[in-house]
Design an enzyme around this catalytic site. Structure first.
Site, mmCIF file in Angstrom:
data_model
loop_
_atom_site.group_PDB
_atom_site.id
_atom_site.type_symbol
_atom_site.label_atom_id
_atom_site.label_comp_id
_atom_site.label_asym_id
_atom_site.label_seq_id
_atom_site.Cartn_x
_atom_site.Cartn_y
_atom_site.Cartn_z
ATOM 1 N N HIS A 68 -3.270 -29.085 11.183
ATOM 2 C CA HIS A 68 -2.192 -28.087 11.171
ATOM 3 C C HIS A 68 -1.343 -28.243 12.418
ATOM 4 O O HIS A 68 -1.827 -28.547 13.508
ATOM 5 C CB HIS A 68 -2.711 -26.655 10.986
ATOM 6 C CG HIS A 68 -3.495 -26.074 12.110
ATOM 7 N ND1 HIS A 68 -2.912 -25.402 13.168
ATOM 8 C CD2 HIS A 68 -4.825 -26.029 12.340
ATOM 9 C CE1 HIS A 68 -3.853 -24.959 13.984
ATOM 10 N NE2 HIS A 68 -5.030 -25.334 13.515
ATOM 11 N N ASP A 70 1.022 -25.869 13.469
ATOM 12 C CA ASP A 70 1.438 -24.615 14.107
ATOM 13 C C ASP A 70 0.426 -24.189 15.163
ATOM 14 O O ASP A 70 -0.715 -24.659 15.192
ATOM 15 C CB ASP A 70 1.616 -23.508 13.066
ATOM 16 C CG ASP A 70 0.325 -23.142 12.358
ATOM 17 O OD1 ASP A 70 -0.466 -24.051 12.044
ATOM 18 O OD2 ASP A 70 0.088 -21.944 12.119
ATOM 19 N N ASP A 92 -6.144 -26.855 19.666
ATOM 20 C CA ASP A 92 -6.058 -26.177 18.367
ATOM 21 C C ASP A 92 -4.614 -26.128 17.881
ATOM 22 O O ASP A 92 -3.894 -25.189 18.151
ATOM 23 C CB ASP A 92 -6.627 -24.761 18.502
ATOM 24 C CG ASP A 92 -6.732 -24.040 17.179
ATOM 25 O OD1 ASP A 92 -6.697 -24.700 16.130
ATOM 26 O OD2 ASP A 92 -6.847 -22.802 17.204
ATOM 27 N N GLU A 127 -1.173 -22.283 9.390
ATOM 28 C CA GLU A 127 -2.622 -22.088 9.391
ATOM 29 C C GLU A 127 -3.007 -20.920 10.278
ATOM 30 O O GLU A 127 -3.912 -20.147 9.951
ATOM 31 C CB GLU A 127 -3.302 -23.367 9.875
ATOM 32 C CG GLU A 127 -4.817 -23.413 9.634
ATOM 33 C CD GLU A 127 -5.644 -22.782 10.749
ATOM 34 O OE1 GLU A 127 -6.856 -22.589 10.550
ATOM 35 O OE2 GLU A 127 -5.091 -22.478 11.822
ATOM 36 N N GLU A 128 -2.320 -20.762 11.394
ATOM 37 C CA GLU A 128 -2.636 -19.685 12.336
ATOM 38 C C GLU A 128 -2.108 -18.327 11.880
ATOM 39 O O GLU A 128 -2.451 -17.306 12.475
ATOM 40 C CB GLU A 128 -2.071 -20.008 13.722
ATOM 41 C CG GLU A 128 -2.656 -21.253 14.375
ATOM 42 C CD GLU A 128 -4.084 -21.062 14.865
ATOM 43 O OE1 GLU A 128 -4.664 -19.991 14.597
ATOM 44 O OE2 GLU A 128 -4.614 -21.990 15.500
ATOM 45 N N GLU A 157 -9.706 -29.964 13.054
ATOM 46 C CA GLU A 157 -10.077 -28.872 13.952
ATOM 47 C C GLU A 157 -11.006 -29.429 15.026
ATOM 48 O O GLU A 157 -11.782 -30.351 14.766
ATOM 49 C CB GLU A 157 -10.796 -27.744 13.198
ATOM 50 C CG GLU A 157 -9.930 -26.981 12.215
ATOM 51 C CD GLU A 157 -8.912 -26.044 12.886
ATOM 52 O OE1 GLU A 157 -9.009 -25.834 14.120
ATOM 53 O OE2 GLU A 157 -8.032 -25.543 12.175
ATOM 54 N N HIS A 348 -6.852 -20.954 21.725
ATOM 55 C CA HIS A 348 -6.105 -19.709 21.951
ATOM 56 C C HIS A 348 -6.215 -19.198 23.386
ATOM 57 O O HIS A 348 -5.798 -18.077 23.652
ATOM 58 C CB HIS A 348 -6.554 -18.602 20.985
ATOM 59 C CG HIS A 348 -6.436 -18.964 19.541
ATOM 60 N ND1 HIS A 348 -6.636 -18.049 18.537
ATOM 61 C CD2 HIS A 348 -6.146 -20.126 18.915
ATOM 62 C CE1 HIS A 348 -6.483 -18.640 17.357
ATOM 63 N NE2 HIS A 348 -6.183 -19.912 17.573
#
Length: 378
Positions: A68, A70, A92, A127-128, A157, A348
């Site tokens: 992903h 984003d 991530d 995805e987020e 991931e 994050h």
């Protein structure tokens, strides 16, 4: 693609901001990089995903490398310091996505055609955002009607370069409001805040009952209180705006549980809550998914890792979060793992960074895994 070019790829991708629903610049940039590195086809699809393909579209086997593009919010200055790449998304999950693109480029179009496989690299959007728009679009594309269901899938991931993830817990979100007329604090009725606390206490007690005898977190129902805001409006009503969330174990009956929550919200405190009105909205539901380790994809990873470092053993992990594996796994029912460089505990966080040596090892593992997969006959 050599190490310096692969490093430029991940650095350039991380340097482009791409919050969920704001991925278009990053998607276009990655497509241009894939075109320049020898992909047979590279384009931005109708969902906004960056897609690169190697091999013949009609090949009998397709392996999808679904990352992903984003990220969550957070401005981390992009820099390389002591061979560590700092920046939002470095772990991530632009690091894993760049490893997919670089590893596939090193595998190459000729190898894909010689092995009679198609390799599809996807940088998925949203995805987020808990919508997984990009993954849902890809799942619908390879649905067995429009195009054949993939033979195998790798989700991008972080799991460290020498481990693969076999499964993710599911997810359920509940946004709700609770409302009641104002009342004196010395009166017989519970405050609306107290009613919602009673509801939350029921949720935790319910989870304790479900989890009785289950020692592994992956097998447990895990609730969390995400939001709790009290207010009083001009119509003299007290209100709570709240969100509950659950991480779900494999096989959990979410439909029955949502009905149970609706019933409980109508009577969370008995007579004390007779004046309270609830409005519930469920969203973000994803089934838990767990794959197995006895399939051609895992065996290809075992061979790929040995080719990069014969002294390493492939590790297997289960994650308590969710990923796009939860979206495509139940649809495709094919061998599937998640893989990518980086420490997921940095996801994050303000200190998100990716060791570039680990990233380069992951690039090579992807290349060697594709070689092993192309050579397999099972």
């Amino acid at each position: 693609m050599d190490q310096a070019t692969a490093t430029e790829l991940v650095h350039g991708l991380v340097a482009i901001p791409s919050l969920s629903r704001q991925e278009s610049v990053a998607s276009a940039w990655l497509v241009a990089q894939m075109r320049g590195s020898g992909f047979d086809r590279a384009f931005v699809d109708d969902a906004g995903n960056a897609v690169g393909e190697l091999g013949n579209p009609s090949a009998p086997r397709t392996i999808v490398l679904l990352g992903h593009i984003d990220t969550v919010p957070g401005n981390i200055p992009v820099r390389i310091d002591n061979d560590q790449l700092y920046g939002r998304g470095s772990v991530d999950a632009k690091g894993p996505l760049a490893a997919f693109a670089a590893g596939a480029a090193r595998f190459g179009s000729a190898a894909a055609k010689a092995g009679n496989i198609r390799v599809v690299v996807v940088g998925a959007v949203e995805e987020e955002a808990a919508t997984s728009k990009g993954a849902r679009f890809i799942a619908a594309r390879f649905d067995g009607k429009h195009e054949p269901i993939p033979t195998a899938c790798i989700i991008g991931e972080p799991s460290h370069w020498n481990r693969v993830t076999l499964g993710y817990k599911g997810r359920l979100l509940l946004d709700f409001t609770a409302d009641q007329p104002m009342a004196h604090t010395a009166g017989p009725d519970a405050s609306v805040a107290t009613v919602v606390v009673d509801f939350w206490n029921w949720v935790t007690a319910h989870a304790a009952r479900v989890n009785d005898g289950k020692d592994k977190v992956f097998e447990q129902l895990s609730p969390s209180l995400r939001r709790f805001v009290t207010s009083t409006n001009e119509e003299m009503h007290d209100r709570v705006d709240a969100q509950f969330a659950w991480r779900l174990p494999v096989g959990f009956d979410a439909t029955a549980f949502m009905k149970e929550l609706e019933q409980q919200a109508s009577r969370p405190g008995g007579q004390r809550a007779s004046r309270t009105s609830f409005s519930l909205k469920f969203r973000g539901y994803e089934k838990a998914w767990r794959g197995d380790r006895n399939n051609p994809l895992v065996r290809s990873f075992l061979a790929g890792l040995r080719s990069v470092d014969a002294s390493e053993k492939l590790g297997f992990v289960l994650k308590t979060g969710t990923s796009d594996m939860n979206v495509v796994g139940p649809v495709w029912q094919c061998p599937i793992v998640a893989y990518g460089p980086g420490d997921s505990s940095l996801d994050h966080t303000p200190n998100e960074h990716l060791p570039l040596e680990e990233y380069w090892k992951a690039v090579n593992v992807i290349e060697q895994t594709l070689i092993a997969f192309a050579d397999r006959e099972d």
